[in-house]
Design an enzyme around this catalytic site. Structure first.
Site, PDB file in Angstrom:
ATOM      1  N   LYS A 109       1.000  -1.108  -0.428  1.00  0.00           N
ATOM      2  CA  LYS A 109       0.291  -0.310  -0.209  1.00  0.00           C
ATOM      3  C   LYS A 109       0.708   1.284  -0.185  1.00  0.00           C
ATOM      4  O   LYS A 109       0.345   2.530  -0.737  1.00  0.00           O
ATOM      5  CB  LYS A 109      -0.410  -0.324   1.174  1.00  0.00           C
ATOM      6  CG  LYS A 109      -1.359   1.751   0.922  1.00  0.00           C
ATOM      7  CD  LYS A 109      -2.288   0.899   3.002  1.00  0.00           C
ATOM      8  CE  LYS A 109      -1.809   1.340   4.105  1.00  0.00           C
ATOM      9  NZ  LYS A 109      -1.514   2.936   4.439  1.00  0.00           N
ATOM     10  N   ASN A 110       2.104   1.049   0.617  1.00  0.00           N
ATOM     11  CA  ASN A 110       2.684   2.187   1.035  1.00  0.00           C
ATOM     12  C   ASN A 110       3.697   2.926  -0.177  1.00  0.00           C
ATOM     13  O   ASN A 110       4.146   2.982  -0.045  1.00  0.00           O
ATOM     14  CB  ASN A 110       4.017   2.331   2.406  1.00  0.00           C
ATOM     15  CG  ASN A 110       2.334   2.410   3.549  1.00  0.00           C
ATOM     16  OD1 ASN A 110       1.291   2.586   3.121  1.00  0.00           O
ATOM     17  ND2 ASN A 110       3.098   2.306   4.361  1.00  0.00           N
TER      18      ASN A 110
ATOM     19  N   ARG B 200      -3.861  10.344   2.810  1.00  0.00           N
ATOM     20  CA  ARG B 200      -2.494  11.125   2.851  1.00  0.00           C
ATOM     21  C   ARG B 200      -2.032  11.489   1.294  1.00  0.00           C
ATOM     22  O   ARG B 200      -0.829  12.269   1.537  1.00  0.00           O
ATOM     23  CB  ARG B 200      -1.772  11.206   4.376  1.00  0.00           C
ATOM     24  CG  ARG B 200      -2.316  11.006   4.888  1.00  0.00           C
ATOM     25  CD  ARG B 200      -1.298  10.965   6.513  1.00  0.00           C
ATOM     26  NE  ARG B 200      -0.288  11.890   6.802  1.00  0.00           N
ATOM     27  CZ  ARG B 200      -0.680  13.163   7.093  1.00  0.00           C
ATOM     28  NH1 ARG B 200      -2.183  13.392   7.606  1.00  0.00           N
ATOM     29  NH2 ARG B 200      -0.307  13.828   7.181  1.00  0.00           N
TER      30      ARG B 200
ATOM     31  N   CYS C 210      -4.894   7.903   9.440  1.00  0.00           N
ATOM     32  CA  CYS C 210      -5.630   7.686  10.423  1.00  0.00           C
ATOM     33  C   CYS C 210      -5.178   8.293  11.458  1.00  0.00           C
ATOM     34  O   CYS C 210      -3.796   8.776  11.477  1.00  0.00           O
ATOM     35  CB  CYS C 210      -4.446   6.004  10.286  1.00  0.00           C
ATOM     36  SG  CYS C 210      -5.077   4.497   9.729  1.00  0.00           S
TER      37      CYS C 210
ATOM     38  N   ASP D  48       3.905   0.649  12.129  1.00  0.00           N
ATOM     39  CA  ASP D  48       2.878  -0.391  11.553  1.00  0.00           C
ATOM     40  C   ASP D  48       3.226  -2.040  12.232  1.00  0.00           C
ATOM     41  O   ASP D  48       1.813  -2.352  11.345  1.00  0.00           O
ATOM     42  CB  ASP D  48       3.238  -0.374  10.646  1.00  0.00           C
ATOM     43  CG  ASP D  48       2.843   1.392  10.110  1.00  0.00           C
ATOM     44  OD1 ASP D  48       1.719   1.958   9.541  1.00  0.00           O
ATOM     45  OD2 ASP D  48       3.568   1.884   9.210  1.00  0.00           O
TER      46      ASP D  48
ATOM     47  N   VAL E 216       7.558   6.516  16.713  1.00  0.00           N
ATOM     48  CA  VAL E 216       7.177   7.146  15.324  1.00  0.00           C
ATOM     49  C   VAL E 216       6.153   7.980  14.938  1.00  0.00           C
ATOM     50  O   VAL E 216       6.202   9.400  14.552  1.00  0.00           O
ATOM     51  CB  VAL E 216       7.235   5.812  14.367  1.00  0.00           C
ATOM     52  CG1 VAL E 216       6.925   7.074  12.883  1.00  0.00           C
ATOM     53  CG2 VAL E 216       8.472   4.927  14.076  1.00  0.00           C
TER      54      VAL E 216
HETATM   55  N1  EPU Z   1       5.807  14.528  10.690  1.00  0.00           N
HETATM   56  C1  EPU Z   1       6.277  15.711  10.651  1.00  0.00           C
HETATM   57  N2  EPU Z   1       5.984  16.774   9.572  1.00  0.00           N
HETATM   58  C2  EPU Z   1       5.822  16.620   8.340  1.00  0.00           C
HETATM   59  C3  EPU Z   1       5.670  14.646   8.367  1.00  0.00           C
HETATM   60  C4  EPU Z   1       5.806  14.212   9.105  1.00  0.00           C
HETATM   61  O1  EPU Z   1       6.310  16.266  11.429  1.00  0.00           O
HETATM   62  O2  EPU Z   1       5.382  17.031   7.399  1.00  0.00           O
HETATM   63  C5  EPU Z   1       5.992  13.392  11.695  1.00  0.00           C
HETATM   64  C6  EPU Z   1       5.033  12.634  11.813  1.00  0.00           C
HETATM   65  O3  EPU Z   1       4.024  13.504  12.295  1.00  0.00           O
HETATM   66  C7  EPU Z   1       5.199  11.452  12.211  1.00  0.00           C
HETATM   67  C8  EPU Z   1       6.389  11.201  12.109  1.00  0.00           C
HETATM   68  O4  EPU Z   1       6.748  12.249  10.903  1.00  0.00           O
HETATM   69  O5  EPU Z   1       5.643  11.417  13.770  1.00  0.00           O
HETATM   70  C9  EPU Z   1       6.986  10.066  10.707  1.00  0.00           C
HETATM   71  O6  EPU Z   1       5.910  10.364   9.552  1.00  0.00           O
HETATM   72  P1  EPU Z   1       6.033  10.172   8.134  1.00  0.00           P
HETATM   73  O7  EPU Z   1       6.138  11.665   7.411  1.00  0.00           O
HETATM   74  O8  EPU Z   1       6.918   9.499   8.326  1.00  0.00           O
HETATM   75  O9  EPU Z   1       4.562   9.411   7.817  1.00  0.00           O
HETATM   76  P2  EPU Z   1       3.949   9.003   6.148  1.00  0.00           P
HETATM   77  O10 EPU Z   1       4.607   9.741   5.401  1.00  0.00           O
HETATM   78  O11 EPU Z   1       2.615  10.105   6.926  1.00  0.00           O
HETATM   79  C10 EPU Z   1       3.491   6.767   5.657  1.00  0.00           C
HETATM   80  C11 EPU Z   1       3.144   5.156   6.188  1.00  0.00           C
HETATM   81  C12 EPU Z   1       2.362   5.801   7.438  1.00  0.00           C
HETATM   82  C13 EPU Z   1       3.450   4.429   7.702  1.00  0.00           C
HETATM   83  C14 EPU Z   1       4.841   6.026   7.714  1.00  0.00           C
HETATM   84  C15 EPU Z   1       5.609   5.342   8.769  1.00  0.00           C
HETATM   85  C16 EPU Z   1       2.146   6.273   3.543  1.00  0.00           C
HETATM   86  C17 EPU Z   1       0.525   6.553   2.950  1.00  0.00           C
HETATM   87  N3  EPU Z   1       1.915   6.149   4.937  1.00  0.00           N
HETATM   88  O12 EPU Z   1       3.670   7.982   6.380  1.00  0.00           O
HETATM   89  O13 EPU Z   1       1.516   4.303   7.005  1.00  0.00           O
HETATM   90  O14 EPU Z   1       3.246   4.496   9.719  1.00  0.00           O
HETATM   91  O15 EPU Z   1       5.065   6.439   6.888  1.00  0.00           O
HETATM   92  O16 EPU Z   1       6.539   4.546   8.355  1.00  0.00           O
HETATM   93  O17 EPU Z   1       2.693   6.066   3.238  1.00  0.00           O
HETATM   94  C18 EPU Z   1       0.121   3.024   7.777  1.00  0.00           C
HETATM   95  O18 EPU Z   1      -0.259   2.398   6.528  1.00  0.00           O
HETATM   96  O19 EPU Z   1      -1.457   2.545   8.604  1.00  0.00           O
HETATM   97  C19 EPU Z   1       0.439   3.790   8.106  1.00  0.00           C
HETATM   98  C20 EPU Z   1      -0.043   4.382   8.253  1.00  0.00           C
END
Ligand code: EPU
Length: 442
Positions: free
Chosen positions: A26-27, A100, A124, A314, A336
């Site tokens: 998915k990611n 997102r 989420c 995750d 995280v």
């Molecule tokens: N963060 C910030 N500012 C930003 C972006 C992120 O403070 O502009 C913080 C977030 O709040 C969090 C941390 O950085 O505390 C990590 O966030 P990250 O950007 O790495 O996560 P994401 O890209 O929003 C993806 C996956 C998540 C997975 C995380 C970590 C997707 C669509 N989502 O999220 O997947 O947990 O990376 O590997 O790719 C899931 O599949 O259930 C899921 C939540």
């Protein structure tokens, strides 16, 4: 499936046994679909799961003029971006709060159209999930960012130019934002503090197939030389290691035995170590991994979630159910997301002994430690779970609730299971294949 109101009644206590097949992550897949926007010719993406996050991104691409059709093999998508156009505000806004991924449309749309509108984001509720890194990065490339009541409007009056970026935290999404923007920006981009998850590496594979020049150095540094033109790609998506870990956790918690077709060792090494330490067993085969409970007592562990190559956030939620069966005290320190333990209230109602703490327990101090976030869980076992009426809070927490109900004595009703179809393809059919005893209402 797919309605948020769906409810499942599970009669627990039956080990899950059998074989299931994974599709692409998915990611990765959702980001690969966005990357197709950058090509001057059509792309082919294989191994795409039929999940609601994919359907949302498909619709968002279609409202921007990308023709998306199903290919010859199951899970194959053809993405033709030749007629990309600006979408009507209402068509984009219809997807507000659903995912997102729209934030990752910014770079590609700015390159293709000179403007982009991003609706309010969904995903989420596992923390605040700000987008400050994304907006800072886009501004550095030269985008003009204007916040509006329903979302964010962007333009690039002078085009986008390569830049130096240093992320305060190795964010997956912000790293993808840099990659998807830098590949067509003028000049060189240097990204420090990059996330290096396998899904990001596979996105880099795709971008290189399209014509991009990307170097991954040591110490989380990625260098991108912008190019003037990218073509479409032909790619088979990396397997979903998060889905694999979820079914592995289900096998262990239910005393079961599940062969997860398509799972691979290299992307799961950290998970496999922990799975073994808890008392689970696995056999790595050419076409997948068999996960099973080999008998004997499960053992407590101390886990700290982290960015890759650490233990993925995750993975913790599904594994917590097995930890309620382990003999002793386990600790999960979530570093995280600041609010990823909302799902444990239901487990406590079902008989688990879990306390949540604000302190950083069992590992290193993390960025949430001096703040008011309940981000460490102490799980004392073994406890027997009993059936209850519970409600799915988020995607991984929801899968964890399914496992809890499958292991509990008596009957449980799990509502809101539609959320699970955001990230788990055909999970109802898979539960049937594995011998679970349940009824679905929807
Ligand atoms: N963060 C910030 N500012 C930003 C972006 C992120 O403070 O502009 C913080 C977030 O709040 C969090 C941390 O950085 O505390 C990590 O966030 P990250 O950007 O790495 O996560 P994401 O890209 O929003 C993806 C996956 C998540 C997975 C995380 C970590 C997707 C669509 N989502 O999220 O997947 O947990 O990376 O590997 O790719 C899931 O599949 O259930 C899921 C939540």
């Amino acid at each position: 499936m797919g309605l948020q109101g769906d409810r499942i009644t599970i009669r627990g206590g039956i080990p899950l046994v059998g074989r299931i097949e994974l599709k692409g992550a998915k990611n990765l897949v959702t980001k690969a679909m966005v990357a197709a926007l950058l090509g001057e010719s059509p792309s082919t993406l294989k191994n795409v799961p039929n999940i609601s996050d994919v359907r949302i991104v498909r619709q968002l691409l279609e409202v921007h003029g990308v023709k998306v059709t199903d290919g010859a093999e199951p899970g194959e998508l053809l993405l033709d971006p030749v007629d990309v156009e600006s979408a009507h505000f209402a068509a984009i806004d219809a997807h507000a709060g659903s995912s997102r991924i729209p934030i990752l449309f910014c770079g590609p749309l700015l390159h293709r159209l000179g403007e982009a509108f991003i609706p309010d984001l969904g995903g989420c509720r596992i923390g605040d999930r700000p987008i400050d890194y994304h907006l800072d990065v886009l501004r550095k490339f030269g985008a003009v960012v204007e916040k509006q009541p329903n979302g964010i409007r962007m333009s690039a009056p002078n085009g986008l130019k390569g830049t130096k970026v240093s992320l305060p935290y190795p964010s997956v999404g912000a790293t993808e934002q840099v990659l998807l923007t830098a590949v067509r920006a003028e000049g060189i981009t240097e990204l420090k503090g990059a996330a290096i998850e396998p899904e990001i590496m596979d996105l880099i594979n795709i971008l290189q197939k399209m014509g991009a020049i990307i170097t991954v150095d040591t110490d989380r540094v990625i260098r991108i030389e912008g190019v003037e033109r990218l073509e479409g790609y032909n790619h088979r998506a990396l397997f979903d290691r998060n889905e694999a870990a979820s079914w592995a956790a289900a096998a262990l918690a239910t005393d079961g035995d599940i062969f997860v077709g398509g799972a691979r060792q290299p992307e799961m090494i950290t998970f496999l170590n922990v799975f073994r330490k808890v008392g689970g067993a696995f056999d790595i085969e050419d076409d997948g991994i068999r996960f099973y409970h080999p008998g004997g007592d499960l053992k407590p562990v101390i886990i700290e979630t982290d960015v890759h190559p650490g233990f993925m956030t995750d993975w913790q939620q599904p594994l917590v159910i097995a930890l309620t069966h382990a003999h002793g005290v386990s600790i999960v320190h979530e570093t995280v997301y600041e609010q990823r333990f909302g799902f444990v209230d239901a487990l406590v109602e079902m008989g688990a002994t879990i306390q949540i703490h604000r302190e950083c327990l069992g590992g290193h101090p993390c960025r949430f430690g001096q703040r008011n976030f309940n981000h460490s869980a102490v799980i004392t076992g073994p406890t027997k779970l009993h059936g209850a009426d519970i409600e799915v809070p988020d995607l991984r927490g929801g899968f964890s609730h399914l496992i809890a109900a499958l292991t509990a004595s008596g009957t449980s009703t799990v509502s809101n299971v539609g959320i699970i179809s955001r990230g788990y393809e055909n999970f109802i059919t898979k539960l049937q294949l594995l011998g679970a005893d349940f009824d679905l209402e929807g």
